[in-house]
Design an enzyme around this catalytic site. Structure first.
Site, PDB file in Angstrom:
ATOM      1  N   ARG A 119     -37.234 -36.369  54.146  1.00  0.00           N
ATOM      2  CA  ARG A 119     -36.203 -37.385  54.293  1.00  0.00           C
ATOM      3  C   ARG A 119     -35.988 -37.809  55.743  1.00  0.00           C
ATOM      4  O   ARG A 119     -35.902 -38.997  56.048  1.00  0.00           O
ATOM      5  CB  ARG A 119     -34.876 -36.864  53.704  1.00  0.00           C
ATOM      6  CG  ARG A 119     -34.781 -36.994  52.199  1.00  0.00           C
ATOM      7  CD  ARG A 119     -33.916 -35.893  51.621  1.00  0.00           C
ATOM      8  NE  ARG A 119     -34.531 -34.592  51.849  1.00  0.00           N
ATOM      9  CZ  ARG A 119     -35.463 -34.072  51.035  1.00  0.00           C
ATOM     10  NH1 ARG A 119     -35.838 -34.723  49.955  1.00  0.00           N
ATOM     11  NH2 ARG A 119     -36.010 -32.901  51.309  1.00  0.00           N
ATOM     12  N   THR A 120     -35.896 -36.840  56.650  1.00  0.00           N
ATOM     13  CA  THR A 120     -35.574 -37.194  58.033  1.00  0.00           C
ATOM     14  C   THR A 120     -36.689 -38.003  58.672  1.00  0.00           C
ATOM     15  O   THR A 120     -36.453 -39.061  59.259  1.00  0.00           O
ATOM     16  CB  THR A 120     -35.286 -35.922  58.854  1.00  0.00           C
ATOM     17  OG1 THR A 120     -34.216 -35.201  58.235  1.00  0.00           O
ATOM     18  CG2 THR A 120     -34.885 -36.287  60.265  1.00  0.00           C
ATOM     19  N   LYS A 149     -52.684 -25.595  72.114  1.00  0.00           N
ATOM     20  CA  LYS A 149     -53.489 -25.172  73.262  1.00  0.00           C
ATOM     21  C   LYS A 149     -52.636 -24.524  74.341  1.00  0.00           C
ATOM     22  O   LYS A 149     -53.160 -24.150  75.397  1.00  0.00           O
ATOM     23  CB  LYS A 149     -54.222 -26.378  73.858  1.00  0.00           C
ATOM     24  CG  LYS A 149     -55.076 -27.141  72.865  1.00  0.00           C
ATOM     25  CD  LYS A 149     -55.639 -28.409  73.501  1.00  0.00           C
ATOM     26  CE  LYS A 149     -56.417 -29.249  72.503  1.00  0.00           C
ATOM     27  NZ  LYS A 149     -56.913 -30.509  73.101  1.00  0.00           N
ATOM     28  N   ARG A 170     -38.234 -32.954  65.948  1.00  0.00           N
ATOM     29  CA  ARG A 170     -37.794 -31.786  65.180  1.00  0.00           C
ATOM     30  C   ARG A 170     -38.550 -30.574  65.700  1.00  0.00           C
ATOM     31  O   ARG A 170     -39.775 -30.606  65.818  1.00  0.00           O
ATOM     32  CB  ARG A 170     -38.031 -31.949  63.687  1.00  0.00           C
ATOM     33  CG  ARG A 170     -37.816 -30.639  62.912  1.00  0.00           C
ATOM     34  CD  ARG A 170     -37.749 -30.826  61.427  1.00  0.00           C
ATOM     35  NE  ARG A 170     -36.511 -31.487  61.050  1.00  0.00           N
ATOM     36  CZ  ARG A 170     -36.150 -31.707  59.784  1.00  0.00           C
ATOM     37  NH1 ARG A 170     -36.935 -31.315  58.793  1.00  0.00           N
ATOM     38  NH2 ARG A 170     -35.020 -32.323  59.522  1.00  0.00           N
ATOM     39  N   HIS A 198     -28.299 -30.432  63.575  1.00  0.00           N
ATOM     40  CA  HIS A 198     -28.989 -31.592  63.006  1.00  0.00           C
ATOM     41  C   HIS A 198     -28.002 -32.768  63.078  1.00  0.00           C
ATOM     42  O   HIS A 198     -27.401 -33.154  62.074  1.00  0.00           O
ATOM     43  CB  HIS A 198     -29.384 -31.288  61.560  1.00  0.00           C
ATOM     44  CG  HIS A 198     -30.405 -32.215  60.988  1.00  0.00           C
ATOM     45  ND1 HIS A 198     -30.707 -33.444  61.539  1.00  0.00           N
ATOM     46  CD2 HIS A 198     -31.202 -32.104  59.872  1.00  0.00           C
ATOM     47  CE1 HIS A 198     -31.633 -34.033  60.806  1.00  0.00           C
ATOM     48  NE2 HIS A 198     -31.958 -33.242  59.801  1.00  0.00           N
TER      49      HIS A 198
END
Length: 371
Positions: A119-120, A149, A170, A198
């Site tokens: 959703r986000t 890396k 995120r 959030h």
């Protein structure tokens, strides 16, 4: 206008512009910036509505004008939230009437996701597309970026900002959004940082409460489930504290109780709260039941705690029968059994409408940050 007219006369395909009357927002001192809205392939409507002037609401005195990044809910005071909701309603109008506009034409958003998202990520990317911008993305930055890396988060951000106008991040570590925002020279929006916060979810949750109930002041809200690891519940508690006569109920297994920092914040802001173990009794009292899943990924080295918490509090038809007729059930999704499927047909089940509101809120944030 003359240039537009000459191109129309020459036969160039363009969207017609029609000025609309100011909304209630204009009466509050908002300035309207117009953008051309395309019809997004929909069947033609009556003549005056083939294209409309979308109004991006920007208050001259709003704290939103000072917003450069979004990393935590505490950045927003009540006035900013109310102004943002004005912009959000305009974004909803644009989407529902016109499909898209060109407000952010020429802008590029980079989405950098180190944890899974449906959703986000998709609502942010859709929001940018609806506003006429473009998107570059990696949905598994932990594996498919140079972090594999050994590159630091700061260096990744400083590289990505060479290509884009705004970054949506995120990350799996609490506090990473602040670190990234401090390193960035372009706006950065947190899409969640581990068990931390959030903020954009909290904004869409608050907008949903306002839209569904017609008010936020005076509401009783139950936060249920994994409150120790649930960044959505933490962020929502912070923004609810900006409103009057709100009461919060925390209903969680012993191993997943809300943090002391949240309780201290609420007490300092004179917000009533209590912890409870009986979801049925709380359901009878509240206007909003905000259910969350037990986050298995946060219990990697404590599987026994996960088993204790999972399945303890379930929203089913029996529980819905205890709730007020005008109450609502919300969930940030995904769900994994804590709301049974038969609840979906109940009009008080607001979680899919809640998810849709995420598009409008994120359109509003992008328009605010990039204008």
């Amino acid at each position: 206008a003359a240039a537009e007219g000459s191109r129309l006369a020459a036969g160039e395909r363009m969207t017609r512009l029609v000025t609309t009357a100011p909304s209630a927002g204009a009466m509050r001192g908002f300035r309207f910036a117009s953008c051309r809205c395309a019809n997004a392939g929909r069947p033609p409507r009556r003549e005056g509505h083939r294209g409309v002037v979308a109004r991006a609401l920007v208050s001259e005195n709003s704290g939103l004008r000072k917003l450069t990044s979004v990393v935590e809910s505490q950045q927003f005071d009540r006035a900013m939230l109310e102004d943002l909701f004005e912009v959000t309603r305009e974004m909803e109008r644009i989407t529902n009437e016109d499909g898209e506009c060109k407000l952010l034409s020429g802008k590029v958003m980079g989405t950098l996701f180190y944890e899974p998202s449906t959703r986000t990520r998709l609502s942010f990317e859709t929001a940018m597309c609806r506003l006429g911008g473009k998107v570059v993305s990696t949905e598994n930055a932990r594996e498919f970026s140079s972090v594999a890396k050994g590159e630091t988060l700061e260096d990744t951000i400083r590289t990505l900002e060479q290509y884009v106008d705004v970054i949506v991040l995120r990350h799996f570590q609490a506090g990473s959004a602040r670190i990234a925002a401090d390193a960035a020279s372009v706006p950065l929006v947190s899409a969640g940082d581990g068990p931390g916060q959030h903020p954009t979810q909290a904004l869409l949750d608050l907008y949903t409460i306002q839209k569904e109930l017609g008010r936020i002041d005076g509401t009783k809200v139950a936060l249920v489930g994994d409150l120790a690891n649930g960044r959505t519940a933490r962020s929502l508690a912070y923004v609810l504290s900006k409103f009057d006569q709100v009461k919060l109920y925390f209903v969680a297994p012993d191993v997943a109780r809300i943090g002391e920092d949240i309780k201290e914040h609420l007490s300092e802001n004179n917000i009533a709260w209590e912890e409870a173990d009986d979801l049925a009794s709380v359901a009878k009292e509240v206007d909003v039941l905000y259910q969350t899943r037990i986050q298995k990924e946060r219990y990697g080295d404590r599987p026994e705690d996960y088993e204790k918490a999972q399945g303890k509090f379930i929203v089913n038809e029996r529980l819905m029968g205890l709730m007020h007729g005008d109450s609502i059930v919300m969930h940030p999704l995904p769900r994994v059994g804590e709301i049974t499927p038969e609840v979906d047909s109940d009009p008080r089940a607001a979680y899919f409408r809640q998810a849709k509101n995420g598009l409008y809120i994120r359109m509003a944030l992008l328009a605010t940050l990039l204008q």
